[in-house]
Design a protein around this motif. Sequence first.
Motif, PDB file in Angstrom:
ATOM      1  N   ALA A 100      40.576  80.784 -11.889  1.00  0.00           N
ATOM      2  CA  ALA A 100      40.324  79.809 -11.205  1.00  0.00           C
ATOM      3  C   ALA A 100      40.387  78.695 -12.425  1.00  0.00           C
ATOM      4  O   ALA A 100      41.041  77.398 -12.195  1.00  0.00           O
ATOM      5  CB  ALA A 100      38.966  79.342 -10.628  1.00  0.00           C
ATOM      6  N   ALA A 101      39.693  78.951 -13.533  1.00  0.00           N
ATOM      7  CA  ALA A 101      39.993  77.896 -14.716  1.00  0.00           C
ATOM      8  C   ALA A 101      41.277  77.996 -15.238  1.00  0.00           C
ATOM      9  O   ALA A 101      41.670  76.558 -15.484  1.00  0.00           O
ATOM     10  CB  ALA A 101      38.929  78.558 -15.952  1.00  0.00           C
ATOM     11  N   ALA A 102      42.087  78.854 -15.130  1.00  0.00           N
ATOM     12  CA  ALA A 102      43.575  78.654 -15.581  1.00  0.00           C
ATOM     13  C   ALA A 102      44.261  77.800 -14.636  1.00  0.00           C
ATOM     14  O   ALA A 102      45.146  76.945 -14.933  1.00  0.00           O
ATOM     15  CB  ALA A 102      44.107  80.035 -15.845  1.00  0.00           C
ATOM     16  N   LEU A 103      43.875  78.269 -13.360  1.00  0.00           N
ATOM     17  CA  LEU A 103      44.590  77.507 -12.386  1.00  0.00           C
ATOM     18  C   LEU A 103      44.503  75.957 -12.326  1.00  0.00           C
ATOM     19  O   LEU A 103      45.402  75.292 -11.874  1.00  0.00           O
ATOM     20  CB  LEU A 103      44.293  78.287 -10.789  1.00  0.00           C
ATOM     21  N   ALA A 104      43.482  75.634 -12.760  1.00  0.00           N
ATOM     22  CA  ALA A 104      43.324  74.104 -13.028  1.00  0.00           C
ATOM     23  C   ALA A 104      43.979  73.397 -13.900  1.00  0.00           C
ATOM     24  O   ALA A 104      44.029  72.312 -14.056  1.00  0.00           O
ATOM     25  CB  ALA A 104      41.575  74.161 -13.207  1.00  0.00           C
ATOM     26  N   GLN A 105      44.812  74.288 -14.795  1.00  0.00           N
ATOM     27  CA  GLN A 105      45.662  73.948 -15.631  1.00  0.00           C
ATOM     28  C   GLN A 105      47.135  73.734 -15.074  1.00  0.00           C
ATOM     29  O   GLN A 105      47.941  73.796 -15.940  1.00  0.00           O
ATOM     30  CB  GLN A 105      45.678  74.600 -17.195  1.00  0.00           C
ATOM     31  N   ASP A 106      47.278  73.880 -13.935  1.00  0.00           N
ATOM     32  CA  ASP A 106      48.368  74.042 -13.356  1.00  0.00           C
ATOM     33  C   ASP A 106      49.522  73.104 -13.894  1.00  0.00           C
ATOM     34  O   ASP A 106      50.938  73.322 -13.906  1.00  0.00           O
ATOM     35  CB  ASP A 106      48.385  74.040 -11.558  1.00  0.00           C
ATOM     36  N   GLU A 107      49.153  71.700 -13.904  1.00  0.00           N
ATOM     37  CA  GLU A 107      50.129  70.769 -14.364  1.00  0.00           C
ATOM     38  C   GLU A 107      50.609  71.223 -15.622  1.00  0.00           C
ATOM     39  O   GLU A 107      52.123  71.210 -15.856  1.00  0.00           O
ATOM     40  CB  GLU A 107      49.306  69.496 -14.435  1.00  0.00           C
ATOM     41  N   ALA A 108      49.884  71.585 -16.763  1.00  0.00           N
ATOM     42  CA  ALA A 108      50.343  72.084 -17.858  1.00  0.00           C
ATOM     43  C   ALA A 108      51.256  73.127 -17.866  1.00  0.00           C
ATOM     44  O   ALA A 108      52.337  73.239 -18.606  1.00  0.00           O
ATOM     45  CB  ALA A 108      49.150  72.337 -18.844  1.00  0.00           C
ATOM     46  N   ILE A 109      50.988  74.041 -16.955  1.00  0.00           N
ATOM     47  CA  ILE A 109      51.476  75.443 -16.992  1.00  0.00           C
ATOM     48  C   ILE A 109      53.023  74.838 -16.342  1.00  0.00           C
ATOM     49  O   ILE A 109      54.298  75.368 -16.787  1.00  0.00           O
ATOM     50  CB  ILE A 109      51.029  76.237 -16.076  1.00  0.00           C
ATOM     51  N   THR A 110      53.039  74.024 -15.211  1.00  0.00           N
ATOM     52  CA  THR A 110      54.146  73.590 -14.630  1.00  0.00           C
ATOM     53  C   THR A 110      55.320  73.085 -15.710  1.00  0.00           C
ATOM     54  O   THR A 110      56.381  73.259 -15.850  1.00  0.00           O
ATOM     55  CB  THR A 110      54.083  73.069 -13.514  1.00  0.00           C
ATOM     56  N   ARG A 111      54.640  72.035 -16.495  1.00  0.00           N
ATOM     57  CA  ARG A 111      55.359  71.156 -17.395  1.00  0.00           C
ATOM     58  C   ARG A 111      56.048  72.314 -18.357  1.00  0.00           C
ATOM     59  O   ARG A 111      57.200  72.102 -18.745  1.00  0.00           O
ATOM     60  CB  ARG A 111      54.520  70.070 -18.248  1.00  0.00           C
ATOM     61  N   TRP A 112      55.267  73.152 -18.910  1.00  0.00           N
ATOM     62  CA  TRP A 112      55.875  74.304 -20.044  1.00  0.00           C
ATOM     63  C   TRP A 112      57.005  75.033 -19.315  1.00  0.00           C
ATOM     64  O   TRP A 112      57.961  75.033 -19.864  1.00  0.00           O
ATOM     65  CB  TRP A 112      54.761  75.149 -20.058  1.00  0.00           C
ATOM     66  N   GLU A 113      56.847  75.201 -18.179  1.00  0.00           N
ATOM     67  CA  GLU A 113      57.857  76.006 -17.284  1.00  0.00           C
ATOM     68  C   GLU A 113      59.210  75.113 -17.180  1.00  0.00           C
ATOM     69  O   GLU A 113      60.269  75.610 -17.473  1.00  0.00           O
ATOM     70  CB  GLU A 113      57.721  76.710 -16.078  1.00  0.00           C
ATOM     71  N   GLU A 114      59.171  73.930 -16.985  1.00  0.00           N
ATOM     72  CA  GLU A 114      60.242  72.828 -16.731  1.00  0.00           C
ATOM     73  C   GLU A 114      60.859  72.667 -18.168  1.00  0.00           C
ATOM     74  O   GLU A 114      62.065  72.809 -18.252  1.00  0.00           O
ATOM     75  CB  GLU A 114      59.828  71.631 -16.155  1.00  0.00           C
ATOM     76  N   GLU A 115      60.120  72.746 -19.251  1.00  0.00           N
ATOM     77  CA  GLU A 115      60.684  72.169 -20.569  1.00  0.00           C
ATOM     78  C   GLU A 115      61.181  73.334 -21.054  1.00  0.00           C
ATOM     79  O   GLU A 115      62.263  73.416 -21.568  1.00  0.00           O
ATOM     80  CB  GLU A 115      59.518  71.758 -21.491  1.00  0.00           C
ATOM     81  N   SER A 116      60.711  74.585 -20.954  1.00  0.00           N
ATOM     82  CA  SER A 116      61.276  75.719 -21.603  1.00  0.00           C
ATOM     83  C   SER A 116      62.556  76.243 -20.954  1.00  0.00           C
ATOM     84  O   SER A 116      63.425  76.771 -21.496  1.00  0.00           O
ATOM     85  CB  SER A 116      60.263  77.141 -21.474  1.00  0.00           C
ATOM     86  N   ALA A 117      62.714  76.068 -19.643  1.00  0.00           N
ATOM     87  CA  ALA A 117      63.952  75.990 -18.773  1.00  0.00           C
ATOM     88  C   ALA A 117      65.115  75.670 -19.580  1.00  0.00           C
ATOM     89  O   ALA A 117      66.453  76.024 -19.533  1.00  0.00           O
ATOM     90  CB  ALA A 117      63.923  75.772 -17.425  1.00  0.00           C
ATOM     91  N   LEU A 118      64.745  74.222 -19.904  1.00  0.00           N
ATOM     92  CA  LEU A 118      65.725  73.560 -20.774  1.00  0.00           C
ATOM     93  C   LEU A 118      66.211  74.086 -22.149  1.00  0.00           C
ATOM     94  O   LEU A 118      67.619  74.168 -22.492  1.00  0.00           O
ATOM     95  CB  LEU A 118      65.350  71.901 -20.982  1.00  0.00           C
TER      96      LEU A 118
END
Lengths: 207, 468
Positions: A178-196
Amino acid sequence: MTPFTSITSVAAALPEANIDTDKILAAQYLKTISRAGLGSKLFSSMRYDAEGAERPGFILNRDGWRGAGILIALENFGCGSSREHAPWALLDFGIRVIVAPSFADIFYNNCFNNGILPIILDRAQVDQLIVDSRELTSATLSIDLPSQTVTRANGVAWTFDIDPDRKQALLEGRDDIAAALAQDEAITRWEEESALIAPAIAGIGAV
Amino acid sequence: MNAGPRTIFQKIWDAHAVASAGGDNSLLYIDRHLVNEVTSPQAFEGLRAAGRAVRRPEKTIAVADHNVPTEHRDRPIAEQESRIQVETLERNVAEFGIPYVPLQSRAQGIVHVIGPDLGLTLPGLTIVCGDSHTSTHGAFGALAFGIGTSEVEHVLATQTLRQSPARNMLVRVEGALAPGVTAKDLILAIIGRIGTGGATGHVIEYAGAAIEALDMAGRMTVCNMSIEAGARAGLIAPDETTFRYLEGRPLVPSGEDFERAKRIWLDLQSDLGAHYDREVVIDAAQVAPMVTWGTSPEAVTTIDGRVPDAEAASAPEKQQQMRRMLDYMGLEPGTPVAGLSIDVVFIGSCTNSRIEDLRAAAAMVRGRRVADGVRALVVPGSGMVKAEAEAEGLDAVFRDAGFEWRQAGCSMCLGMNPDRLRPGERCASTSNRNFEGRQGPGGRTHLMSPAMAAAAAIAGCITDIRTF
């Protein structure tokens, strides 16, 4: 996760270095799809003979130590296989604290994720606790997580170190997911940037 | 972000640290999650109980390897509990939409063999699996480590893992290995030197001329057994050997993408002046063929060595431990390791079941016969390795000599499938652990290289391949 705050219990010692997770829970008991019921299989090769009868000399088979909630061990406890079945078996048996001079890394993490407190003390202190544990009159220890203390039967208290975040998680019985899921925004941003930057880390795709 | 010159480990860490996770801890992004049937059922159960989905099923791959029988694959698994565990995995991957390599697939095999086989193991990635030998994938310059089932559930739900920072350890192997001395001997010698808890809390980076000279199979063997020295992970910087191995594999980027990826991968190597908390230097020329004599991988000696005397150990508890080891192993102090007769030979496991390992073993076997009374198994690490070996005629070499030629799986590395030692049996094994009961209750394991194990099968006893 089960929270942990404190415990007062008899301690049992296994004064042997490098006790591996195969020894804590043998491979033939890994075929379960549940976490429960492994306590009777704990340390099976040390605890039972080939016919399944208890070995009377083994510490957890001795009256007074059968209900031990604290284990004292030597260096590199929990080495080898990553099987979380090992801490599940310890927990099911009733062990909530393990004291040793060092632990294997994966096992150490697995303990915290199951509400078991692994405490690292100096070898000299561990040796003293092993001596204490041999007589029921001195085998009882009190462990208090908020004050980070181990108190011996004679009243002498020692402090231990613990990662403050780990401590908090144990006290709360925190759900790390649950604590990690609260960081969803940071995880999603990482995924978008790394894909580039690195196309090679895209998904696995069809096999 | 680590400041100043960085090690390859720090570079991968920095690139994957998504957020702080309290204190020095980071939430680390996981690029590849390998899932097996033994350590995942309770994780999927946890997801279901909490009503959670798998965040990135396309970065996850599942395969059954620990429980699977290595013969009669066309029949249902006979042992009920094993069958239930495999069926549970199949149900879970279907329910959560995770790519799965079925038992009947040509790609099926040990999870740490099929990752590199398929090219899903790539430099610079973070790779986890609920299995301690995940360190194998570090051979490609990936940060790869084993995790527990709670962490499997965490990665399934979040594609991240909460991690505390590790220390850096450099193992530099200078010079060249002598003829007949392999990557397996090297890693056993390293474990013998630093001990089974010697790298606890550290990530080992292997470097030096002897490491650069290893092929990918050898590098995988070395990284695979990093966990046997207590390391969180072991890794080797990617180079041309790595790229040659990768190019053209099914899941490796191709064309322009591969060229671009290579440039990124070359930048992974540790910076000049990067700090290591500990350095160990090994002279490759001094390494001999190694054999374990006890029930810990650090209990190892050279092929011309002898079973040690417990009285020589420093502390009383060490003496007691050694006596217990010798008693379990049925060995007398002072006995030469060479000449110990064996009952079983096992060539396989995530440590030594690749095509290069099978070729090395076959070279010892060609035109010879397995000694009377010895049961000898060859278990390729994957269906792809098996097919390649058969195309080269290695299966015939082994079969003609009296070996059993099996289907892919973990087999006799651990007692979870029908391939097991019987109590008291002595085994020359290419696997990674000689723990009490590891290959079956009461079984006695001597770890060694594939060539050494093959030679033991022919001789009927542990033997020096340099004079074989």
